[in-house]
Motif scaffolding. Structure first.
Motif, PDB file in Angstrom:
ATOM      1  N   ALA A 183       0.831  -1.119  -0.095  1.00  0.00           N
ATOM      2  CA  ALA A 183      -0.004   0.291  -0.039  1.00  0.00           C
ATOM      3  C   ALA A 183       0.943   1.064  -0.106  1.00  0.00           C
ATOM      4  CB  ALA A 183      -1.042  -0.002   1.096  1.00  0.00           C
ATOM      5  N   ASP A 184       2.076   1.242   0.618  1.00  0.00           N
ATOM      6  CA  ASP A 184       2.840   2.578   0.574  1.00  0.00           C
ATOM      7  C   ASP A 184       3.617   2.830  -0.702  1.00  0.00           C
ATOM      8  OD1 ASP A 184       4.792   0.258   0.838  1.00  0.00           O
ATOM      9  OD2 ASP A 184       6.011   1.075   2.357  1.00  0.00           O
ATOM     10  N   ASN A 185       3.981   1.684  -1.262  1.00  0.00           N
ATOM     11  CA  ASN A 185       4.762   1.934  -2.592  1.00  0.00           C
ATOM     12  C   ASN A 185       4.349   1.365  -3.790  1.00  0.00           C
ATOM     13  OD1 ASN A 185       5.839  -0.413  -2.499  1.00  0.00           O
ATOM     14  ND2 ASN A 185       7.803   0.170  -1.772  1.00  0.00           N
ATOM     15  N   GLY A 186       3.373   0.703  -3.795  1.00  0.00           N
ATOM     16  CA  GLY A 186       2.747  -0.076  -4.785  1.00  0.00           C
ATOM     17  C   GLY A 186       3.570  -1.392  -5.431  1.00  0.00           C
ATOM     18  N   ALA A 187       4.783  -1.800  -4.732  1.00  0.00           N
ATOM     19  CA  ALA A 187       5.573  -2.666  -5.116  1.00  0.00           C
ATOM     20  C   ALA A 187       4.862  -3.904  -5.191  1.00  0.00           C
ATOM     21  CB  ALA A 187       6.796  -2.730  -4.270  1.00  0.00           C
ATOM     22  N   LEU A 188       5.214  -4.944  -5.978  1.00  0.00           N
ATOM     23  CA  LEU A 188       4.575  -6.410  -6.074  1.00  0.00           C
ATOM     24  C   LEU A 188       4.978  -7.079  -4.872  1.00  0.00           C
ATOM     25  CD1 LEU A 188       2.835  -8.511  -7.610  1.00  0.00           C
ATOM     26  CD2 LEU A 188       4.880  -9.250  -8.891  1.00  0.00           C
TER      27      LEU A 188
END
Length: 181
Positions: free
Chosen positions: A73-78
């Protein structure tokens, strides 16, 4: 069934989009994902594109395989790919893989717990199974954190790279349906 989106404090589980193919491709270069999951070896860019544009949507369309991508949620990383696959009426299998750089931070546990909770509530599952090749201790640890009970080892259950391998199996029950021991 139409795909759903699930949110936890730190993870967003959502349907994969075509734009996710590069992140899936990069994550699936990990030797552990290729060894311990049914991911193709070698894993090609075309395999990632097929996963996000064909395999995942078809699973939802047929009500057989509910695949979601988990993203921080914080950086969109998978974080990884998480799914519930229908085995029988009321019985589903939890499957997942996690991107190497996201492991060990609790994201996978959060994502898998949210998906299992959704499966009990919305799919009316009474049992969720977990299967992993014996030796996949990270998968086993995650399953145990979720409350799965290891039920046994199946000898030479499946072939991997032409060799038979033992598999662990565990079960998780809807809290109100837990069998007495």
């Amino acid at each position: 069934m139409d795909p759903v989106t699930l949110k936890t404090a730190r993870v967003l589980l959502r349907p994969f989009a075509p734009a996710d193919a590069d992140a899936v491709y990069t994550a699936c270069q990990d030797a552990d994902i290729q060894h311990y999951t049914p991911a193709p070896t070698p894993y090609r860019r075309e395999d990632a594109a097929k996963h996000v544009t064909e395999t995942a949507p078809q699973g939802w369309a047929t009500d057989q395989d509910y695949i979601l991508g988990a993203f921080r949620a914080d950086n969109g990383a998978l974080v990884g790919s998480f799914c519930l696959t229908k085995l029988f009426q009321g019985v589903y299998e939890l499957g997942y893989w996690a991107a190497k750089e996201q492991r060990g931070q609790g994201y996978s546990t959060e994502a898998a717990r949210a998906l299992c909770d959704w499966g009990f509530a919305e799919l009316h599952a009474h049992r969720i199974e977990w299967w992993a090749m014996a030796g996949n201790t990270a998968s086993r640890a995650l399953a145990e954190r979720l409350g799965f009970t290891l039920e046994g080892t199946l000898r030479n259950r499946n072939m991997v790279n032409g060799q038979p391998h033992d598999w662990w199996v565990g079960g998780l029950f809807k809290p109100s349906d837990s069998p007495s021991a």
